[in-house]
Structure formats: structure tokens, C-alpha cells
Design a protein around this motif. Structure first.
Motif, mmCIF file in Angstrom:
data_model
loop_
_atom_site.group_PDB
_atom_site.id
_atom_site.type_symbol
_atom_site.label_atom_id
_atom_site.label_comp_id
_atom_site.label_asym_id
_atom_site.label_seq_id
_atom_site.Cartn_x
_atom_site.Cartn_y
_atom_site.Cartn_z
ATOM 1 N N ALA A 185 -15.817 -55.292 -35.551
ATOM 2 C CA ALA A 185 -16.302 -54.396 -36.599
ATOM 3 C C ALA A 185 -17.814 -54.517 -36.778
ATOM 4 C CB ALA A 185 -15.581 -54.694 -37.911
ATOM 5 N N LEU A 186 -18.316 -55.750 -36.795
ATOM 6 C CA LEU A 186 -19.755 -55.963 -36.972
ATOM 7 C C LEU A 186 -20.546 -55.411 -35.789
ATOM 8 C CD1 LEU A 186 -19.754 -59.600 -38.433
ATOM 9 C CD2 LEU A 186 -20.444 -57.503 -39.625
ATOM 10 N N LEU A 187 -20.004 -55.551 -34.581
ATOM 11 C CA LEU A 187 -20.692 -55.019 -33.411
ATOM 12 C C LEU A 187 -20.757 -53.492 -33.447
ATOM 13 C CD1 LEU A 187 -19.249 -57.336 -30.625
ATOM 14 C CD2 LEU A 187 -21.626 -57.239 -31.395
ATOM 15 N N ILE A 188 -19.686 -52.853 -33.907
ATOM 16 C CA ILE A 188 -19.684 -51.393 -33.997
ATOM 17 C C ILE A 188 -20.654 -50.928 -35.078
ATOM 18 C CG2 ILE A 188 -18.247 -49.410 -34.640
ATOM 19 C CD1 ILE A 188 -15.955 -50.794 -33.111
ATOM 20 N N VAL A 189 -20.733 -51.668 -36.178
ATOM 21 C CA VAL A 189 -21.746 -51.369 -37.209
ATOM 22 C C VAL A 189 -23.145 -51.518 -36.607
ATOM 23 C CG1 VAL A 189 -22.782 -52.214 -39.351
ATOM 24 C CG2 VAL A 189 -20.315 -51.956 -39.187
ATOM 25 N N GLY A 190 -23.339 -52.588 -35.826
ATOM 26 C CA GLY A 190 -24.628 -52.785 -35.174
ATOM 27 C C GLY A 190 -24.960 -51.663 -34.206
ATOM 28 N N ALA A 191 -23.945 -51.159 -33.500
ATOM 29 C CA ALA A 191 -24.159 -50.040 -32.582
ATOM 30 C C ALA A 191 -24.635 -48.804 -33.342
ATOM 31 C CB ALA A 191 -22.866 -49.737 -31.822
ATOM 32 N N ALA A 192 -24.046 -48.587 -34.522
ATOM 33 C CA ALA A 192 -24.491 -47.462 -35.359
ATOM 34 C C ALA A 192 -25.939 -47.664 -35.796
ATOM 35 C CB ALA A 192 -23.575 -47.330 -36.575
ATOM 36 N N GLY A 193 -26.296 -48.909 -36.104
ATOM 37 C CA GLY A 193 -27.682 -49.207 -36.463
ATOM 38 C C GLY A 193 -28.640 -48.962 -35.312
ATOM 39 N N LEU A 194 -28.215 -49.334 -34.112
ATOM 40 C CA LEU A 194 -29.038 -49.069 -32.925
ATOM 41 C C LEU A 194 -29.271 -47.574 -32.743
ATOM 42 C CD1 LEU A 194 -27.677 -51.491 -30.164
ATOM 43 C CD2 LEU A 194 -30.003 -51.439 -31.083
ATOM 44 N N ARG A 195 -28.224 -46.800 -32.963
ATOM 45 C CA ARG A 195 -28.345 -45.348 -32.795
ATOM 46 C C ARG A 195 -29.378 -44.777 -33.768
ATOM 47 N NH1 ARG A 195 -25.589 -41.611 -30.099
ATOM 48 N NH2 ARG A 195 -25.529 -39.473 -30.864
ATOM 49 N N ARG A 196 -29.373 -45.279 -34.991
ATOM 50 C CA ARG A 196 -30.360 -44.821 -35.972
ATOM 51 C C ARG A 196 -31.767 -45.288 -35.602
ATOM 52 N NH1 ARG A 196 -29.277 -43.197 -41.252
ATOM 53 N NH2 ARG A 196 -27.097 -42.788 -41.719
ATOM 54 N N ALA A 197 -31.873 -46.565 -35.215
ATOM 55 C CA ALA A 197 -33.182 -47.142 -34.919
ATOM 56 C C ALA A 197 -33.824 -46.525 -33.686
ATOM 57 C CB ALA A 197 -33.050 -48.653 -34.739
ATOM 58 N N LEU A 198 -32.995 -46.113 -32.719
ATOM 59 C CA LEU A 198 -33.514 -45.586 -31.451
ATOM 60 C C LEU A 198 -33.391 -44.073 -31.346
ATOM 61 C CD1 LEU A 198 -32.049 -48.266 -29.004
ATOM 62 C CD2 LEU A 198 -34.317 -48.214 -30.061
ATOM 63 N N ALA A 235 -15.505 -52.560 -29.407
ATOM 64 C CA ALA A 235 -14.101 -52.140 -29.337
ATOM 65 C C ALA A 235 -13.273 -53.082 -28.474
ATOM 66 C CB ALA A 235 -14.025 -50.711 -28.798
ATOM 67 N N SER A 236 -13.904 -53.714 -27.480
ATOM 68 C CA SER A 236 -13.172 -54.639 -26.615
ATOM 69 C C SER A 236 -12.674 -55.851 -27.396
ATOM 70 C CB SER A 236 -14.057 -55.088 -25.445
ATOM 71 O OG SER A 236 -15.054 -56.014 -25.848
ATOM 72 N N PHE A 237 -13.355 -56.225 -28.465
ATOM 73 C CA PHE A 237 -12.899 -57.338 -29.300
ATOM 74 C C PHE A 237 -11.644 -56.942 -30.080
ATOM 75 C CE2 PHE A 237 -16.937 -58.978 -28.178
ATOM 76 C CZ PHE A 237 -16.903 -60.341 -28.407
#
Length: 222
Positions: free
Chosen positions: A78-91, A109-111
Motif C-alpha cells: 500500500a505504501l509503495l503504491i501511494v509512493g508511486a502516486a507521489g512520483l506521478r505528481r512530482a514528475l 502490487a507484487s507485495f
């Protein structure tokens, strides 16, 4: 004419709330790897029969207290997917702004898949389990999920090296191209020596945390 110039000067094309939201999401993603490793090591030291030289951290999801590691998998994902969303915003609008976050999302998702389909018992764990490991259906899915997840992570590092370099962090960019080599080497040697696999997977998690933290504070290239 004066009114027109004033209106132009005050136009703000970027939403002011975008950066704080991205930073918070990236902070959540940065916590994922260290949290997973700390909880994994703590369980490995406390569980009877667990041996870091023979057993994979995934096997901690087996046995009476295996639910702790299952929760660890779910929370980390869950935290990694939240981080992925943050990356999308930041980049957003930058090089790597699409594929980098998507690949990190696959890794997260693999976790979840690893939590749903646990690893097989073996190498003496849980306590009383035989040394030989028989591959089951859920064990096979677990292995495939881990392989796909870490391949996605390695690809994400290669993609994220470009925005890191664009922001002037050339050393970070070089490291992001080298870390996947160590991660893949750990996977390749896993059959012969489990700690090498654990070290490679742990390095991947920690470097992702570092990259997310770096991008959370790195200013946009002017």
C-alpha cells in the motif's frame, strides 16, 4: 493595458497544492522499504527455527504468527503504491513521469500478491518443516509475483535515473543504473546462497526509499 499586464503577471499555471501532496505521498513510499526490512528482521530473530542463511523473509508469513508478515506485505504494498502516486505528481510532464511511477506501482502490487499467495515451507521453517521444499501452486505464484515485482523495480530505477540527472543529481542517476545489477545478481545467486538474495532485495527496497526521499525534496529543474 496596465490591467492586462497585471492579470498576466498573477496567472498561476501550477496548482499550489500539488507539491505538498506529492511530497507526502513520496514520504509514505520512502517509509515502505525500511519498515518492511525492520519488521522482517525482527520477526526472523524472534521466530523459532528461522535461519537467515537458509530461509527467505517471505517464509515468515507461515506458521501461527505468520499473519504479522502477511500484514507487513500488505502495508508495504500500500505504501509503495501511494509512493508511486507521489512520483506521478512530482514528475508530471517530466521525462520518466509515466513509466517510472507505473513500474513502482507494479512493484507495490507484487507485495499484495505475495501476501495472498504465501511461500512454501521448507529448509526447516516453520519449525518442524522438512528441509526439502515442494513447490505448490500458491508457492509458484508467490515466486512469479516476486520476480515480476523486482524486475519492474529494476526497470523503474533505470527510468528514474533520467529525471534525477535532469535535476542535477548525476551521482544518484549513476547509482540508479548500477543498483539493478546488484539486485539481479542477488536473484541469480538465490538458489546457491539465500543471504545474497536477501541482500539484493533489501538493497532494492532501500535505494527506492532513498530515491523517493531525494525526489521529494529536489527542486524542479529551471
Amino acid at each position: 493595458m496596465t490591467h492586462t499586464l497585471g492579470a498576466t503577471r498573477h496567472t498561476a499555471p501550477v496548482a499550489p497544492a500539488a507539491r505538498p501532496v506529492a511530497r507526502q505521498a513520496l514520504a509514505g513510499g520512502a517509509v515502505a522499504g525500511p519498515l518492511f526490512l525492520v519488521l522482517g528482521v525482527a520477526q526472523g530473530l524472534a521466530r523459532d527455527g528461522f535461519d537467515f542463511t537458509r530461509n527467505a523473509v517471505s517464509q515468515l508469513a507461515l506458521g501461527e504468527t505468520g499473519w504479522i508478515q502477511t500484514v507487513n506485505f500488505l502495508l508495504t504494498g500500500a505504501l509503495l503504491i501511494v509512493g508511486a502516486a507521489g512520483l506521478r505528481r512530482a514528475l508530471r510532464g517530466a521525462t520518466g513521469g509515466t513509466w517510472g511511477p507505473a513500474l513502482v506501482g507494479v512493484f507495490g502490487a507484487s507485495f499484495w500478491a505475495a501476501a495472498i499467495f504465501p511461500a512454501d515451507a521448507g529448509a526447516g521453517f516453520p519449525a518442524g518443516a522438512p528441509d526439502a521444499t515442494t513447490l505448490s501452486g500458491h508457492g509458484a505464484v508467490h515466486m512469479v509475483a516476486g520476480t515480476v515485482g523486482y524486475l519492474a523495480l529494476c526497470a523503474a530505477f533505470a527510468v528514474l535515473a533520467r529525471p534525477l540527472a535532469a535535476r542535477g543529481h548525476h551521482g544518484w542517476a549513476v547509482a540508479s543504473r548500477l543498483v539493478p545489477v546488484a539486485v539481479l545478481a542477488g536473484f541469480t545467486a538465490s538458489a546457491a546462497f539465500v543471504p545474497v538474495f536477501t541482500a539484493g532485495a533489501g538493497l532494492g527496497l532501500l535505494w527506492l526509499a532513498a530515491v523517493m526521499a531525494r525526489l521529494a525534496v529536489a527542486p524542479r529543474n529551471r
